[in-house]
Motif scaffolding. Structure first.
Motif, PDB file in Angstrom:
ATOM      1  N   SER A  41      -6.029 -10.017 -14.460  1.00 34.70           N
ATOM      2  CA  SER A  41      -5.040 -10.192 -13.258  1.00 34.70           C
ATOM      3  C   SER A  41      -5.700 -10.894 -12.348  1.00 34.70           C
ATOM      4  O   SER A  41      -6.780 -10.540 -11.858  1.00 34.70           O
ATOM      5  N   PRO A  42      -5.106 -11.931 -11.497  1.00 32.58           N
ATOM      6  CA  PRO A  42      -5.389 -12.643 -10.431  1.00 32.58           C
ATOM      7  C   PRO A  42      -5.400 -11.584  -9.229  1.00 32.58           C
ATOM      8  O   PRO A  42      -6.087 -11.958  -8.251  1.00 32.58           O
ATOM      9  N   GLY A  43      -4.749 -10.576  -9.100  1.00 31.62           N
ATOM     10  CA  GLY A  43      -4.434  -9.678  -7.943  1.00 31.62           C
ATOM     11  C   GLY A  43      -5.600  -8.866  -8.075  1.00 31.62           C
ATOM     12  O   GLY A  43      -5.849  -7.952  -9.061  1.00 31.62           O
ATOM     13  N   ALA A  47      -6.512  -5.681 -10.729  1.00 31.28           N
ATOM     14  CA  ALA A  47      -7.858  -5.415 -11.315  1.00 31.28           C
ATOM     15  C   ALA A  47      -8.555  -4.000 -11.099  1.00 31.28           C
ATOM     16  O   ALA A  47      -9.369  -3.703 -11.902  1.00 31.28           O
ATOM     17  N   GLY A  48      -8.294  -3.763  -9.811  1.00 36.10           N
ATOM     18  CA  GLY A  48      -8.989  -2.515  -9.243  1.00 36.10           C
ATOM     19  C   GLY A  48      -8.416  -1.239 -10.139  1.00 36.10           C
ATOM     20  O   GLY A  48      -9.092  -0.387 -10.123  1.00 36.10           O
ATOM     21  N   MET A  49      -7.281  -1.281 -10.688  1.00 35.96           N
ATOM     22  CA  MET A  49      -6.770  -0.296 -11.204  1.00 35.96           C
ATOM     23  C   MET A  49      -6.870  -0.582 -12.773  1.00 35.96           C
ATOM     24  O   MET A  49      -6.219   0.114 -13.412  1.00 35.96           O
ATOM     25  N   GLY A  50      -7.651  -1.102 -13.420  1.00 34.25           N
ATOM     26  CA  GLY A  50      -7.852  -1.772 -14.753  1.00 34.25           C
ATOM     27  C   GLY A  50      -6.657  -2.335 -15.330  1.00 34.25           C
ATOM     28  O   GLY A  50      -6.262  -2.072 -16.208  1.00 34.25           O
ATOM     29  N   LEU A  60       4.102  -9.725  -6.329  1.00 34.23           N
ATOM     30  CA  LEU A  60       4.024 -10.765  -7.193  1.00 34.23           C
ATOM     31  C   LEU A  60       2.952 -10.860  -8.271  1.00 34.23           C
ATOM     32  O   LEU A  60       3.228 -11.455  -9.399  1.00 34.23           O
ATOM     33  N   PHE A  61       2.093 -10.334  -8.049  1.00 31.42           N
ATOM     34  CA  PHE A  61       0.890 -10.204  -9.241  1.00 31.42           C
ATOM     35  C   PHE A  61       1.245  -9.505 -10.552  1.00 31.42           C
ATOM     36  O   PHE A  61       1.020  -9.696 -11.359  1.00 31.42           O
ATOM     37  N   GLY A  62       2.428  -8.787 -10.230  1.00 28.02           N
ATOM     38  CA  GLY A  62       2.848  -7.759 -11.549  1.00 28.02           C
ATOM     39  C   GLY A  62       3.551  -8.985 -12.482  1.00 28.02           C
ATOM     40  O   GLY A  62       3.636  -8.569 -13.658  1.00 28.02           O
TER      41      GLY A  62
END
Length: 162
Positions: A41-43, A47-50, A60-62
């Motif tokens: 993910s670009p968000g 990314a921090g949540m795996g 938006l990143f969803g």
């Protein structure tokens, strides 16, 4: 009337999930597939949540993994990631949320080697690009749906794919 629509939409989604899950049975071995950049993910939050953005992200990143994730977005939003050259936007329109974005990633000056050696036989670049547009909508308090059209292209040394 609405319950018929909800049942019809649920049947369509169940069919799509079956097709999606069965296609993973045909997946190639690690190292033999391209477009690996699409798995990240670009968000930063995702990314921090795996990369669990498929089920919990409403930003938006969803849209990167789950187009229906943006259905409950209110107003308009813009997201970007300068390390990866990602820019995207979402806005309420046409009774739902319309999203669009561009993702570009480049790694340059990679050393080419045939095997272990002191000197590389050459230098090459790798580039990945994704353009997407989507739409999502809330149909009931318990149901959202959406779709995303994507075009991806990749170039590694002299090999290209899209």
């Amino acid at each position: 009337m609405q319950s018929k629509f909800v049942r019809f939409a649920a049947a369509i989604m169940a069919g799509a999930a079956t097709v999606a899950l069965s296609s993973s049975l045909l997946a190639a071995e690690p190292g033999n597939v391209g477009f690996n950049f699409l798995k990240v993910s670009p968000g930063a939050r995702n990314a921090g949540m795996g990369d669990v953005g498929t089920s919990v992200n409403t930003s938006l990143f969803g849209v990167y993994f789950n187009p229906a994730a943006t259905a409950r977005t209110s107003g308009s939003s813009i997201g970007f990631n300068t390390r990866r050259e990602f820019i995207g936007g979402a806005t309420q329109m046409l009774g739902g949320v319309v999203t669009a974005g561009f993702d570009y990633f480049k790694v340059g000056s990679l050393e080419q080697r045939v095997g272990p050696s002191e000197e590389p036989i050459g230098i090459f670049d790798a580039q990945d690009m994704l353009v997407f547009a989507g739409y999502s909508r809330v149909f009931s308090p318990k149901m959202t749906a959406g779709f995303t059209a994507k075009y991806a292209a990749e170039k590694i040394e002299t090999r290209t794919a899209d």
